[in-house]
Design a protein around this motif. Sequence first.
Motif, short mmCIF file in Angstrom:
data_model
loop_
_atom_site.label_atom_id
_atom_site.label_comp_id
_atom_site.label_asym_id
_atom_site.label_seq_id
_atom_site.Cartn_x
_atom_site.Cartn_y
_atom_site.Cartn_z
N ILE A 118 0.83 -1.26 0.01
CA ILE A 118 0.11 0.00 -0.03
C ILE A 118 0.94 1.35 0.03
O ILE A 118 1.70 1.53 0.81
CB ILE A 118 -0.87 -0.07 1.20
N GLU A 119 0.87 2.06 -1.29
CA GLU A 119 1.70 3.14 -1.24
C GLU A 119 2.90 3.07 -1.16
O GLU A 119 3.84 3.74 -0.39
CB GLU A 119 1.15 4.37 -0.20
N GLY A 120 3.55 1.89 -1.71
CA GLY A 120 4.85 1.59 -1.32
C GLY A 120 5.33 1.06 -0.19
O GLY A 120 6.71 0.53 -0.14
N ARG A 121 4.61 0.53 0.83
CA ARG A 121 4.93 0.21 1.98
C ARG A 121 4.22 -1.28 1.87
O ARG A 121 3.11 -1.19 1.74
CB ARG A 121 5.00 0.98 3.05
N ILE A 122 4.86 -2.17 2.75
CA ILE A 122 4.17 -3.53 2.92
C ILE A 122 3.33 -3.28 4.22
O ILE A 122 3.63 -2.98 5.60
CB ILE A 122 5.16 -4.60 3.33
N ALA A 123 1.84 -3.40 4.25
CA ALA A 123 1.21 -3.33 5.11
C ALA A 123 0.72 -4.84 5.78
O ALA A 123 0.35 -5.53 4.81
CB ALA A 123 -0.17 -2.58 4.78
N PHE A 124 0.62 -4.91 6.96
CA PHE A 124 0.41 -6.29 7.30
C PHE A 124 -0.83 -6.46 7.97
O PHE A 124 -1.42 -5.49 8.60
CB PHE A 124 1.41 -6.88 8.45
N GLY A 125 -1.62 -7.60 8.05
CA GLY A 125 -2.62 -7.75 8.61
C GLY A 125 -2.76 -9.37 9.38
O GLY A 125 -1.78 -9.87 9.43
#
Length: 351
Positions: A118-125
């Motif tokens: 997301i927007e160049g960053r890894i978002a974690f769930g």
Amino acid sequence: MSVSHIRLAAVAAPEQAPDPAAEQGQVHAAGVIASSVYAHGVRVADIPVEEAGEWARKDDHVVWIGLFEPEPALLKCVQHQFNLHPLAVEDATNAHQRPKLEQYGDALFVVARTAQLIEGRIAFGETHVFLGRGYIVSVRHGASTSYKSVRQHWETCPTSLAKGEDFILYAILDFIVDNYMPVLEAIHEEVEEIEDKVLAKPMARSDIERLYMLRRDLLRLRNAIMPLLDVCQRLTNGNVPQVRPTLAPMFRDVTDHLRTVQEKIDSLREVLAFAFEASLLVGQSQENSITKRLASWAAILAVPTAVAGIYGMNFKNMPELELHYGYYGVLAFIVASCAVLYWRFKRNGWL
């Protein structure tokens, strides 16, 4: 997940003694993505969560519920329907868990980390899965792709879906692992761009910051998948009662995919490290080149400076001051000396 959204009853019980579901608190549709029951791999109906336990107790029926960031009241309702362990429900509520596999009586609780770019960053769930006889409940938190496509895909293959709730667990884990690859592919493309730029010129501050962010995100992703690798290996070993040994090859396939992801992460982190080192070497090389140029021109300019300094002294009796062609001779000497020095430095690659 499912093509339909299920609305749960929100009607309060009358003054008489409330039923157990009402004691848990009536739950609205918010948080319920899908709630369906399957018989022999075929979807029979979309059901409210309050009826899930009754359907799950029927022979050859499997209830598949998908939740997204549910309220505690909704999880309490699910807990009541399937008699889930309070500690597992608490973990699913908090959603800050390490990937793991826990057994609570005849129920299985699995935690996996999801990732999206997301927007160049890894978002974690996180995805929490409750599995038991006749039911499977997935609880998603944070960044993750909806499991709607998983449900739709396997609904077209009733023979596979008829294998039971442990097969659905495999389908969910396989989908989670497969979604790591698009994230890594996007990062791989950016890493290749960095490699192309690093040899052309030294990296700017913004490039170095981006490189650092990528390496840190990759490390976080690696830390997220390593415990999941242990989970899949336990599911493969056949010592989990809720998972039939016949599904071991499928979980082994998920394990192999995870190892591929791990290797790709390690490879990308090494490339980023080499890119940073190469950038430092390019920067040092350019600094050395500039230093050589400055030193060469300083040596060339030192000749006229020295000669001019000598004849600029205010002494009355100095040799060659009265020579008729002395000025032209000094100029010729300066030009010749500077030309020789320039030639030597140019030959040695300093200029």
